[in-house]
Design a protein around this motif. Structure first.
Motif, PDB file in Angstrom:
ATOM      1  N   GLN A   7      -4.872   2.363  12.628  1.00 28.98           N
ATOM      2  CA  GLN A   7      -5.271   2.555  11.231  1.00 28.98           C
ATOM      3  C   GLN A   7      -5.076   4.006  10.795  1.00 28.98           C
ATOM      4  O   GLN A   7      -4.674   4.267   9.658  1.00 28.98           O
ATOM      5  CB  GLN A   7      -6.730   2.137  11.049  1.00 28.98           C
ATOM      6  CG  GLN A   7      -6.945   0.633  11.126  1.00 28.98           C
ATOM      7  CD  GLN A   7      -8.418   0.248  11.098  1.00 28.98           C
ATOM      8  OE1 GLN A   7      -9.300   1.092  11.311  1.00 28.98           O
ATOM      9  NE2 GLN A   7      -8.693  -1.025  10.849  1.00 28.98           N
ATOM     10  N   ASN A  59       3.784  10.589  10.112  1.00 32.18           N
ATOM     11  CA  ASN A  59       2.721   9.681  10.553  1.00 32.18           C
ATOM     12  C   ASN A  59       3.301   8.678  11.547  1.00 32.18           C
ATOM     13  O   ASN A  59       4.509   8.585  11.737  1.00 32.18           O
ATOM     14  CB  ASN A  59       2.089   8.952   9.366  1.00 32.18           C
ATOM     15  CG  ASN A  59       3.103   8.147   8.581  1.00 32.18           C
ATOM     16  OD1 ASN A  59       3.805   8.700   7.730  1.00 32.18           O
ATOM     17  ND2 ASN A  59       3.215   6.861   8.856  1.00 32.18           N
ATOM     18  N   SER A  71       2.779   0.696  12.520  1.00 34.88           N
ATOM     19  CA  SER A  71       2.205   1.965  12.976  1.00 34.88           C
ATOM     20  C   SER A  71       2.973   2.604  14.134  1.00 34.88           C
ATOM     21  O   SER A  71       3.154   3.820  14.163  1.00 34.88           O
ATOM     22  CB  SER A  71       0.746   1.763  13.414  1.00 34.88           C
ATOM     23  OG  SER A  71      -0.033   1.179  12.394  1.00 34.88           O
ATOM     24  N   GLN A  96      -1.607   4.520   9.821  1.00 34.41           N
ATOM     25  CA  GLN A  96      -1.288   3.898   8.535  1.00 34.41           C
ATOM     26  C   GLN A  96      -1.819   4.706   7.358  1.00 34.41           C
ATOM     27  O   GLN A  96      -1.348   4.552   6.234  1.00 34.41           O
ATOM     28  CB  GLN A  96      -1.856   2.474   8.494  1.00 34.41           C
ATOM     29  CG  GLN A  96      -1.135   1.521   9.440  1.00 34.41           C
ATOM     30  CD  GLN A  96      -1.739   0.129   9.418  1.00 34.41           C
ATOM     31  OE1 GLN A  96      -2.924  -0.037   9.143  1.00 34.41           O
ATOM     32  NE2 GLN A  96      -0.928  -0.876   9.702  1.00 34.41           N
ATOM     33  N   THR A  97      -2.800   5.580   7.610  1.00 37.44           N
ATOM     34  CA  THR A  97      -3.362   6.396   6.524  1.00 37.44           C
ATOM     35  C   THR A  97      -2.786   7.812   6.517  1.00 37.44           C
ATOM     36  O   THR A  97      -3.389   8.733   5.981  1.00 37.44           O
ATOM     37  CB  THR A  97      -4.896   6.460   6.633  1.00 37.44           C
ATOM     38  OG1 THR A  97      -5.273   6.924   7.940  1.00 37.44           O
ATOM     39  CG2 THR A  97      -5.507   5.090   6.386  1.00 37.44           C
TER      40      THR A  97
END
Length: 561
Positions: free
Chosen positions: A404, A315, A441, A407-408
């Motif tokens: 975001q 990620n 991130s 981050q997920t």
């Protein structure tokens, strides 16, 4: 030489009893490594014979298979098709049955052949599958090389166009279908594509109609044309792009799919109403001349290894930054090619989709109906993706959703317009992103530029003046300088002095110290200072290395770094 239609070839191989799943997977790995078409890779690995593959392709497409083709075509049959069309579509007449004409095709997967030629010839067309090399040789022996020049076609067009008169929409539509107009436009497009132009500009002015190509980032003009050629030529382009030929008051966007040397080429078309008529720009999307192999983009080993390491992370956000035309999209596509595996779902949002990649879900944003990058990203997150590619972060909403998403648990690849890698952080802050969101991130930023490569056949050595050396090195007297070269111009490079372009790269990977500094200060000068202290090579250093290797010129380095 098999056409590159990997999805169909995969389906054919998958259904062959003698090809195991393991062999097919090995072929995919080798195909990805070599960059060859899957068909050629399967033949190289000995998974099946050439004859068997050709027979299976014919059965798959529903066309006849011809195992032995004659070295000549009957004279009457050859005249059934113009040499220009034969070369354009890579076909040779093989057999005639009443109203149907059967053609041998170099690329039988090209679905536009039947549709286009059925319309052009006003008769039924079918294809036959044979060895592509044999068809290519037969094509050249029957029709020879394309001999009509752009200048010859322009002369014929001038005779047809006559004096400038007021034309109705119906007149324009009829003129756009006239043979001289079709021949001229096709030759202009073919010449531009063969010269590896990235854009083609049709520009009407008060007293002249200008046609220019962009090659290696610079515009070059063809011979100026009379202004009365603008309307028929631009109308022809609009017809090819399925645009409204009668609408000349508002901009329009379209797409042309054509075949050149048996390979499909896409042209993205944009019209713009101007004072003296419509200006039309075509972006050439020719996958065959775009290298989507990350290892072949000319990155230094440190940048290449860092890029591979970043995109292998589960990620985070990886940003490629630089001005328009600096190769950002090519770099992202090359990354996606490495990441594209059966066990991974990849979604892309682009403006528009430039190159289609098998196995990746690609979406073109359409702001006119509210389908923005932000809207697309929000929808992507409900599609259970692993990797997302966003063509560009243009607004705070897109930036926030991208951060975001990282981050997920998603890997996000995207682009920004900034001058260097550290400035990307400042740009995100200016968009309203909190520093803590950026540090949690963002994984890395790659800045890049493209400089033109000197033609090796005509580059000449010289000594730049002291002012230029001071601009490059800060002190024109401080060191012994290498041999510098400048562009001269010869037949090999069409008198341009340059052939091709090379990437310059600046990679900033965020570590704990850079993240801590970002939380304390988002001034790009401070972030850049720490990145340089940690070994980041700036774009100017990359440019100087290319300069000192005799690859490019002083002017190119100063212009782009």
């Amino acid at each position: 030489m098999f056409p590159e239609n990997n999805a169909s070839i995969y389906e054919i191989l998958e259904n062959l009893p003698e090809v195991t799943r393991e062999q097919l997977e090995s072929a995919l790995v080798e195909q990805d490594r070599s960059g060859k078409a899957l068909a050629e890779t399967a033949l190289d690995l000995g998974l099946l014979s050439r004859d068997r593959l050709l027979r299976e392709v014919a059965a798959y497409l529903g066309w006849n298979f011809v195992d032995q083709i004659s070295s000549a075509v009957e004279e009457g049959l050859a005249s059934a098709l113009e040499g220009r069309l034969a070369h354009m579509y890579g076909v040779v007449p093989y057999r005639e049955r009443e109203v149907e004409l059967e053609l041998l095709a170099i690329d039988p997967f090209n679905g536009s052949i039947v549709e286009d030629l059925s319309f052009s010839l006003d008769r039924d067309i079918s294809l036959a599958v044979a060895d592509p090399e044999e068809v290519k040789n037969l094509l050249e022996s029957v029709y020879g090389a394309e001999t009509t020049s752009v200048e010859d076609a322009m002369d014929a067009l001038k005779l047809m166009a006559g004096d400038e008169v007021e034309l109705s929409d119906r007149d324009l539509e009829a003129m756009a279908e006239e043979a001289p107009v079709i021949r001229f436009v096709n030759l202009v497009l073919e010449q531009a594509i063969r010269d590896q132009a990235s854009d083609i500009h049709f520009e009407p002015f008060e007293k002249v109609f200008q046609i220019r190509y962009r090659v290696d980032g610079s515009l070059y003009e063809m011979s100026p044309s009379p202004v009365n050629l603008a309307l028929p030529v631009i109308s022809r382009v609009k017809v090819m792009a399925n645009l409204n030929i009668a609408e000349r008051r508002v901009p329009q966007d379209g797409r042309i799919r054509m075949t050149l040397d048996s390979r499909p080429v896409d042209l993205r078309v944009s019209t713009l109403p101007t004072q003296f008529g419509e200006s039309v720009v075509l972006r050439v999307l020719d996958k065959s001349v775009v290298n989507l192999d990350l290892a072949q983009l000319g990155m230094p080993d440190t940048v290449y290894q860092a890029t591979r390491d970043v995109i292998r992370r589960p990620n985070g956000v990886f940003i490629v930054t630089g001005p328009t035309g600096s190769g950002k999209t090519t770099t992202l596509y090359s990354c996606l090619k490495i990441l594209n595996r059966d066990e991974v779902k990849i979604l892309t949002a682009e403006d528009p989709v430039e190159y289609e990649i098998d196995g990746i879900m690609q979406l073109s944003v359409r702001t006119s109906i509210g389908l923005t990058f932000a809207h697309a990203l929000r929808s992507f997150l409900r599609q259970d993706p692993d990797i997302l590619m966003v063509g560009e972060i243009r607004d705070p909403e897109t930036a926030q959703i991208a951060l975001q998403a990282a981050q997920t648990g998603h890997l996000v690849l995207t682009t920004l317009h900034t001058n260097d890698a550290p400035s990307a952080i400042t740009r995100l802050v200016d968009m309203g992103m909190e520093p803590y969101m950026i540090t949690s991130s963002l994984e890395a930023v790659l800045a890049q530029r493209l400089v033109r490569i000197l033609c090796p056949s005509c580059k000449e050595a010289y000594q730049p003046d002291k002012a230029l050396l001071e601009r490059l090195y800060g002190d024109g007297n401080r060191r012994k300088f290498p041999t510098f070269y400048r562009a001269a111009g010869c037949e090999d490079c069409h008198q341009l002095g340059y052939r091709g372009r090379k990437g310059l790269f600046e990679m900033m990977v965020l570590d704990d110290e850079l993240r801590d500094l970002t939380l304390k200060s988002t001034a790009s000068v401070e972030i850049k200072g720490m990145a340089l202290a940690k070994g980041m090579a700036p774009l100017r250093v990359a440019g100087l290395e290319s300069l000192e290797q005799g690859i490019t010129t002083v002017e190119e380095v100063l212009n782009y770094t």
